[in-house]
Motif scaffolding. Structure first.
Motif, mmCIF file in Angstrom:
data_model
loop_
_atom_site.group_PDB
_atom_site.id
_atom_site.type_symbol
_atom_site.label_atom_id
_atom_site.label_comp_id
_atom_site.label_asym_id
_atom_site.label_seq_id
_atom_site.Cartn_x
_atom_site.Cartn_y
_atom_site.Cartn_z
ATOM 1 N N VAL A 29 39.990 12.001 111.390
ATOM 2 C CA VAL A 29 40.050 12.601 110.054
ATOM 3 C C VAL A 29 38.835 13.505 109.883
ATOM 4 C CG1 VAL A 29 40.107 12.102 107.580
ATOM 5 C CG2 VAL A 29 41.237 10.546 109.194
ATOM 6 N N PRO A 30 39.026 14.737 109.370
ATOM 7 C CA PRO A 30 37.876 15.634 109.177
ATOM 8 C C PRO A 30 36.790 14.981 108.315
ATOM 9 C CG PRO A 30 39.933 16.821 108.831
ATOM 10 C CD PRO A 30 40.289 15.372 108.965
ATOM 11 N N SER A 31 35.544 15.245 108.655
ATOM 12 C CA SER A 31 34.423 14.609 107.948
ATOM 13 C C SER A 31 34.424 14.943 106.457
ATOM 14 C CB SER A 31 33.095 14.992 108.592
ATOM 15 O OG SER A 31 32.902 16.384 108.545
ATOM 16 N N VAL A 32 34.863 16.136 106.072
ATOM 17 C CA VAL A 32 34.898 16.499 104.652
ATOM 18 C C VAL A 32 35.883 15.601 103.895
ATOM 19 C CG1 VAL A 32 36.636 18.352 104.891
ATOM 20 C CG2 VAL A 32 34.980 18.421 103.015
ATOM 21 N N VAL A 33 36.966 15.214 104.543
ATOM 22 C CA VAL A 33 37.941 14.314 103.920
ATOM 23 C C VAL A 33 37.333 12.921 103.780
ATOM 24 C CG1 VAL A 33 40.214 13.216 104.189
ATOM 25 C CG2 VAL A 33 39.913 15.648 104.775
ATOM 26 N N ILE A 34 36.726 12.434 104.849
ATOM 27 C CA ILE A 34 36.086 11.104 104.831
ATOM 28 C C ILE A 34 34.996 11.052 103.765
ATOM 29 C CG2 ILE A 34 34.638 9.506 106.150
ATOM 30 C CD1 ILE A 34 37.335 9.364 107.310
ATOM 31 N N ASN A 35 34.149 12.080 103.717
ATOM 32 C CA ASN A 35 33.043 12.103 102.749
ATOM 33 C C ASN A 35 33.555 12.111 101.315
ATOM 34 O OD1 ASN A 35 31.155 12.069 104.795
ATOM 35 N ND2 ASN A 35 30.911 14.296 104.830
ATOM 36 N N ASN A 36 34.571 12.935 101.032
ATOM 37 C CA ASN A 36 35.115 12.985 99.671
ATOM 38 C C ASN A 36 35.801 11.677 99.298
ATOM 39 O OD1 ASN A 36 34.083 15.496 99.262
ATOM 40 N ND2 ASN A 36 36.003 16.574 99.572
ATOM 41 N N PHE A 37 36.459 11.067 100.265
ATOM 42 C CA PHE A 37 37.078 9.761 100.020
ATOM 43 C C PHE A 37 36.006 8.731 99.645
ATOM 44 C CE2 PHE A 37 38.064 5.591 102.011
ATOM 45 C CZ PHE A 37 39.015 5.168 101.096
ATOM 46 N N HIS A 38 34.922 8.672 100.422
ATOM 47 C CA HIS A 38 33.861 7.701 100.136
ATOM 48 C C HIS A 38 33.166 7.974 98.803
ATOM 49 C CE1 HIS A 38 34.206 5.283 103.673
ATOM 50 N NE2 HIS A 38 34.106 6.330 104.470
ATOM 51 N N LYS A 39 33.056 9.245 98.414
ATOM 52 C CA LYS A 39 32.473 9.577 97.104
ATOM 53 C C LYS A 39 33.361 9.068 95.975
ATOM 54 C CE LYS A 39 30.090 13.793 98.485
ATOM 55 N NZ LYS A 39 30.126 15.264 98.417
ATOM 56 N N SER A 40 34.664 9.241 96.126
ATOM 57 C CA SER A 40 35.596 8.844 95.073
ATOM 58 C C SER A 40 35.869 7.341 95.043
ATOM 59 C CB SER A 40 36.933 9.579 95.242
ATOM 60 O OG SER A 40 36.754 10.964 95.118
ATOM 61 N N PHE A 41 35.856 6.713 96.208
ATOM 62 C CA PHE A 41 36.248 5.304 96.306
ATOM 63 C C PHE A 41 35.239 4.542 97.150
ATOM 64 C CE2 PHE A 41 40.080 7.958 96.000
ATOM 65 C CZ PHE A 41 40.616 7.480 94.817
ATOM 66 N N SER A 42 34.025 4.447 96.646
ATOM 67 C CA SER A 42 32.931 3.839 97.406
ATOM 68 C C SER A 42 33.143 2.353 97.663
ATOM 69 C CB SER A 42 31.600 4.062 96.696
ATOM 70 O OG SER A 42 31.642 3.484 95.400
ATOM 71 N N ASN A 43 33.959 1.701 96.859
ATOM 72 C CA ASN A 43 34.180 0.262 97.028
ATOM 73 C C ASN A 43 35.491 -0.049 97.757
ATOM 74 O OD1 ASN A 43 35.787 1.134 94.925
ATOM 75 N ND2 ASN A 43 35.462 -0.673 93.653
ATOM 76 N N ALA A 44 36.039 0.919 98.490
ATOM 77 C CA ALA A 44 37.308 0.724 99.208
ATOM 78 C C ALA A 44 37.136 -0.245 100.376
ATOM 79 C CB ALA A 44 37.827 2.065 99.716
ATOM 80 N N SER A 45 38.171 -1.039 100.593
ATOM 81 C CA SER A 45 38.197 -1.937 101.748
ATOM 82 C C SER A 45 39.581 -1.871 102.379
ATOM 83 C CB SER A 45 37.874 -3.369 101.326
ATOM 84 O OG SER A 45 38.856 -3.854 100.430
ATOM 85 N N ASP A 46 39.699 -2.438 103.571
ATOM 86 C CA ASP A 46 40.963 -2.466 104.302
ATOM 87 C C ASP A 46 41.580 -1.056 104.376
ATOM 88 O OD1 ASP A 46 42.940 -3.682 105.788
ATOM 89 O OD2 ASP A 46 44.114 -4.309 104.047
ATOM 90 N N VAL A 47 40.792 -0.113 104.831
ATOM 91 C CA VAL A 47 41.165 1.309 104.841
ATOM 92 C C VAL A 47 42.001 1.631 106.081
ATOM 93 C CG1 VAL A 47 40.253 3.660 104.913
ATOM 94 C CG2 VAL A 47 39.068 1.894 103.566
ATOM 95 N N GLU A 48 43.143 2.291 105.853
ATOM 96 C CA GLU A 48 44.008 2.742 106.937
ATOM 97 C C GLU A 48 44.385 4.205 106.697
ATOM 98 O OE1 GLU A 48 47.419 0.212 107.370
ATOM 99 O OE2 GLU A 48 46.199 -1.599 107.314
#
Length: 149
Positions: A29-48
């Motif tokens: 997954v492109p790093s910009v997608v990963i970074n934006n995901f982590h910014k929006s959902f910092s408490n995410a778990s069980d990520v697929e």
């Protein structure tokens, strides 16, 4: 005829990843997608992660009760759509009022809040003894769609 059905089945299998997505590793997954995901959902778990066409779909959970989420990002990292499981008590009061008025004999199940840009839609299943409906409402309680399931 059997040959045609068999060929259609194999074509569907080959192209199923376009409909359902192809599982991918986070490293794909492109790093910009990963970074934006982590910014929006910092408490995410069980990520697929999945690749659906040209969108990156991420399925994950949040919170103590493991609330299910699905989010779709474009290649540039823009969040296109977010779908989250919510409680029927978390529906806007206007939606709850419409359900009580128009579907009083139905049980509410599988409630989701779907956000696309600035538009928010609430989808849910309504079940009675005789039928099951899949419905969508806007935040003001207006019925947007109703499908017999």
């Amino acid at each position: 005829m059997e040959k045609r059905i068999l060929m259609g089945f194999f074509a569907l299998l080959i192209n199923a990843h376009l409909l359902f997505g192809q599982d991918i590793q986070a490293s794909q997954v492109p790093s910009v997608v990963i970074n934006n995901f982590h910014k929006s959902f910092s408490n995410a778990s069980d990520v697929e992660w999945k690749l659906q066409g040209d969108l990156f779909k991420v399925e994950f959970e949040t919170g103590f009760l493991s609330t299910d989420h699905d989010a779709w990002y474009d290649k540039g990292g823009k969040l296109i759509e977010h779908k989250e499981e919510i409680s029927k008590n978390d529906l806007p009061s206007a939606v709850r009022t419409t359900i009580k008025k128009d579907y009083n004999n139905y049980r509410v199940d599988d409630v989701k809040k779907v956000t696309k840009g600035k538009q928010v839609v609430y989808t849910l299943e309504l079940k009675s003894v005789r039928e099951e409906l899949k419905v969508a409402f806007d935040a003001n309680g207006k019925l947007l769609s109703k499908v017999l399931d």
